[in-house]
Structure formats: structure tokens, C-alpha cells
Design an enzyme around this catalytic site. Structure first.
Site, PDB file in Angstrom:
ATOM      1  N   ASP A  63       0.856  -1.186   0.000  1.00 41.78           N
ATOM      2  CA  ASP A  63       0.000   0.000   0.000  1.00 41.78           C
ATOM      3  C   ASP A  63       0.891   1.235   0.000  1.00 41.78           C
ATOM      4  OD1 ASP A  63      -2.967  -0.859   0.513  1.00 41.78           O
ATOM      5  OD2 ASP A  63      -1.811  -2.068   1.918  1.00 41.78           O
ATOM      6  N   ARG A  97      -6.681  10.637   1.591  1.00 45.84           N
ATOM      7  CA  ARG A  97      -6.451   9.564   0.635  1.00 45.84           C
ATOM      8  C   ARG A  97      -7.156   9.783  -0.709  1.00 45.84           C
ATOM      9  NH1 ARG A  97      -7.867   4.049   3.508  1.00 45.84           N
ATOM     10  NH2 ARG A  97      -6.645   3.143   1.810  1.00 45.84           N
ATOM     11  N   LYS A 141      -9.431   1.551  -5.861  1.00 48.62           N
ATOM     12  CA  LYS A 141     -10.118   1.177  -4.631  1.00 48.62           C
ATOM     13  C   LYS A 141     -10.838   2.384  -4.042  1.00 48.62           C
ATOM     14  CE  LYS A 141      -6.001   1.643  -1.652  1.00 48.62           C
ATOM     15  NZ  LYS A 141      -4.997   0.925  -0.854  1.00 48.62           N
ATOM     16  N   HIS A 188     -12.322  -0.826   8.998  1.00 50.73           N
ATOM     17  CA  HIS A 188     -11.343  -1.650   9.719  1.00 50.73           C
ATOM     18  C   HIS A 188     -11.923  -2.098  11.062  1.00 50.73           C
ATOM     19  CE1 HIS A 188      -8.652   0.446   6.906  1.00 50.73           C
ATOM     20  NE2 HIS A 188      -7.838  -0.585   7.083  1.00 50.73           N
ATOM     21  N   ASP A 236     -10.662  -6.341  -0.193  1.00 50.01           N
ATOM     22  CA  ASP A 236      -9.945  -5.681   0.887  1.00 50.01           C
ATOM     23  C   ASP A 236      -9.718  -6.760   1.954  1.00 50.01           C
ATOM     24  OD1 ASP A 236      -8.698  -3.738   2.377  1.00 50.01           O
ATOM     25  OD2 ASP A 236     -10.359  -2.321   2.290  1.00 50.01           O
TER      26      ASP A 236
END
Length: 377
Positions: free
Chosen positions: A112, A185, A215, A228, A298
Site C-alpha cells: 500500500d 487519501r 479502490k 477496519h 480488501d
């Protein structure tokens, strides 16, 4: 002499039968190996270690279970330590070379390396500094985006990486989004700007034979929570415009791999989040948007999946949905047996008729087509 003919005939029949039995046994073994190799290519895992030893489970996973992809991290979250896979450029280059030396089919070695807050290759370890997607979007200069993207791609190539889990093409709809907007991001809230900068980013990577990943499909930018940690419901916040970057990048031939999002929307599927949803992955992404490339999940160890579904359900639903590569980062929790466990689950799903071999063949074809483009002379 004639009376010996039946005996000779019997002997010939016995030998022929044994040969036939051996052929069937060989065919069965060949089929088993072939299926195991295909399953292995569909798995992507993380592991601990800055150098490779024969006792590391990743060696077993590569050699015995035909693992197709690995992901490297700089930080070990379960242990709360910076000692994971990445210490220096030379150390990392050696690690990646040693990983590839363990397999006949080249691995996808992923990282990443988005830039800014999400960068596994950091200056303190001797790597070039990077900037966030938001910085590039606000600067809005394609030359600047190209400069930083080329620097990233060149670094990855020199180290031996061949897959970057970037760029993020989520729209910055909610600037307070804890997992996208707040940590910079996203390139922009404007889909045209996202497509413009993502295209430059992708082309820069392709110049160095680095595959890229769009993504998080079908759009994580409007969410209010972090997947997460648990299930994120975007039923009230998601909009069709979040598909624009995917549609345009797919149609322009710039989509190598697309990563799923662990987000739930009752308008798409009343039972499962996007990663596990056939209406989303097959219906929306494959059928509506026309994407026939590799779909990677993911991390299936993230809270949104791990806390809500058992491993078998998650694996089953992701594959039935149309996901090609199942990711187990081993960086939310750590399970050194995740590859054999998942491998066995997939075999069980096939044996019980829940999953067809044709479904496995479809994913294997997509994965190997991309690997042949990038990795196999």
C-alpha cells in the site's frame, strides 16, 4: 499351443487393466495438483519477517499451497511494533528476491504505497518522501502528479514490487470520513479530477511494469465510519457519482485490478456488504460496468468482515460474489494457518457443490492473464 491363448489373453487384459488404473490415478493426481495451484493463486497474505527463513509459514504457503500473492507492511499492528517486513531498501530488495526464488509462478508482491499518510515505504527507512492524493488533487497539476507517481513506481520497481494497492479513486464526499477524507487519501470530491489524476498515476506505474489497484469499489468516500473496525452502512450517503471514476477508468483500459470495499448499502444488497455481494461484484462491476479484470478483496481480517461473519462464510460469499483474490493481511489479527485453513475451505466448498470448478477457473484465468502481461516472459 492353442490352449495357451486364453492364458496369454488373460495376462494381457490384467496388464492393460493395471495400466488403465495407473492412468486414472495419474489423472486424478494431476487434476488435484491443478486445482490446488489455481486455489493458491487466489490467495494473498501478509506475514512477519524482514528476512526469509525455511521455518517461516510463508515458505510453506508458497511451496506447498502454491500461494499467488503476498503483501508487505512496515508496521505490525497486532504487536504494535514497527518491526514487520520493511527496514531498508537493500533488506527489502533481498526479501522480495528470496520470496520470488521460492516459486515457479511469479508472485504478486504488493504494498500500500498511496503516498502521504498511507505509505509503507517511509523516509526514515531510506525511501523517498511521498505526498498524499489530496495534496496532488489540490495542487491540480498533472505534471506534479506524474513526477511523484513516477518516483513511487521507480522505487517499487527497483525493489522488486510488481503491484501497488493504489490509487484510491473514492470521492472525497465526506471530508470527516475517518478512513478516507480525514487522512487525505482522495484526490478530490470531483469525479473528473479523480479520473484525471488517477489516469496519470496509473500510466506512470505502467511505464515501470507495476500493476495498480482502483479502490474501494463501489465507493468509500461518503462513509462516516472506518470499515477496519466494523460494518459501515452507506445506504443514506452513497450516490451514483461514486461509480464515475470506475466507469471511466475501466472503459479507458486503465483498470488492472479493482479492490472491494467492506461497506453495506441496502439498495445494493440487503444481506451482505459489497465484498461479499454478488449483486455488487458480478451485477454492478462485471455486468453493468463491463470489468473482466482481477477483483481483489480488501482485507478479510478487518473488523467489518471478521466480527460479523465466520471465515467459511466470508470465503464462500466473496467467491460466489465474483472476487478473484482473497486478501488476508495478517495485520488486524495474526493467523499463520490462514492459507491452509482457507485452502481447505475452498476445497470443501467445491466438494460439496457450493462452488463450481468453473468459478475457480474464471478467477485463475484473470489472474494469470495479468501475470503474463507483467511478470512472465
Amino acid at each position: 499351443m492353442n490352449r495357451h491363448i486364453p492364458l496369454l489373453l488373460l495376462l494381457v487384459l490384467i496388464l492393460a487393466g493395471e495400466a488403465c488404473s495407473q492412468d486414472k490415478s495419474a489423472e486424478t493426481t494431476e487434476e488435484k495438483i491443478s486445482l490446488d495451484q489455481k486455489i493458491g493463486q487466489m490467495l494473498n497474505v501478509g506475514f512477519r519477517g524482514t528476512a526469509l527463513s525455511d521455518t517461516n509459514h510463508i515458505v510453506r504457503d508458497i511451496q506447498h499451497y502454491h500461494l499467488g500473492s503476498v503483501t508487505l507492511f512496515d508496521y505490525d499492528v497486532p504487536r504494535d511494533t514497527a518491526l514487520r517486513n520493511i527496514r531498508s531498501p537493500q533488506q527489502l530488495k533481498t526479501l522480495i528476491s528470496d520470496l520470488q526464488a521460492r516459486t515457479e509462478t511469479p508472485l504478486f508482491v504488493a504494498v500500500d504505497q498511496e503516498g502521504g499518510n498511507v505509505a509503507r515505504l517511509k523516509p526514515e527507512h531510506g525511501f523517498p518522501a511521498s505526498v498524499s492524493a489530496q495534496y496532488l488533487g489540490e495542487t491540480d497539476d498533472t505534471d506534479s502528479t506524474r513526477y511523484y507517481a513516477r518516483r513511487t513506481a521507480r522505487t517499487l520497481s527497483e525493489l522488486g514490487f510488481n503491484l501497488n494497492f493504489a490509487p484510491v479513486v473514492d470521492l472525497n464526499i465526506n471530508p470527516d470520513n475517518p478512513v478516507i477524507g480525514r487522512i487525505e487519501r482522495s484526490f478530490s470530491a470531483d469525479p473528473q479530477a479523480v479520473v484525471k489524476h488517477a489516469s496519470v498515476y496509473i500510466e506512470a506505474h505502467r511505464n515501470f511494469d507495476i500493476a495498480t489497484t482502483l479502490k474501494h469499489f463501489p465507493g468509500h468516500g461518503s462513509s462516516k465510519k472506518d470499515s477496519h473496525l466494523g460494518v459501515v452502512d452507506v445506504t443514506e450517503t452513497w450516490s451514483e457519482q461514486e461509480l464515475i471514476p470506475y466507469r471511466r477508468l475501466i472503459h479507458s483500459g486503465r483498470a488492472d485490478i479493482i479492490m472491494t470495499a467492506h461497506i453495506f448499502n441496502a439498495e445494493w444488497d440487503t444481506a451482505y456488504p459489497a465484498t461479499l455481494s454478488k449483486p455488487v461484484i458480478t451485477g454492478m462491476l462485471r455486468d453493468s460496468l463491463g470489468f473482466d479484470g482481477v477483483v481483489v478483496s480488501d482485507d478479510l481480517m478487518m473488523g467489518a468482515i471478521r466480527k460479523e461473519y465466520g471465515l467459511k462464510t466470508a470465503v464462500k460469499q466473496a467467491l460466489l460474489a465474483g472476487v478473484d483474490i482473497l486478501t488476508f493481511g495478517n495485520n488486524a489479527i495474526y493467523d499463520p494457518e490462514i492459507v491452509p485453513e482457507t485452502h481447505n475451505i475452498i476445497r470443501e466448498l467445491i466438494d460439496e457443490g457450493t462452488l463450481s470448478r468453473q468459478r475457480i477457473d474464471e478467477s485463475y484465468r484473470r489472474i494469470m492473464e495479468l501475470k503474463k502481461q507483467l511478470l512472465i516472459p
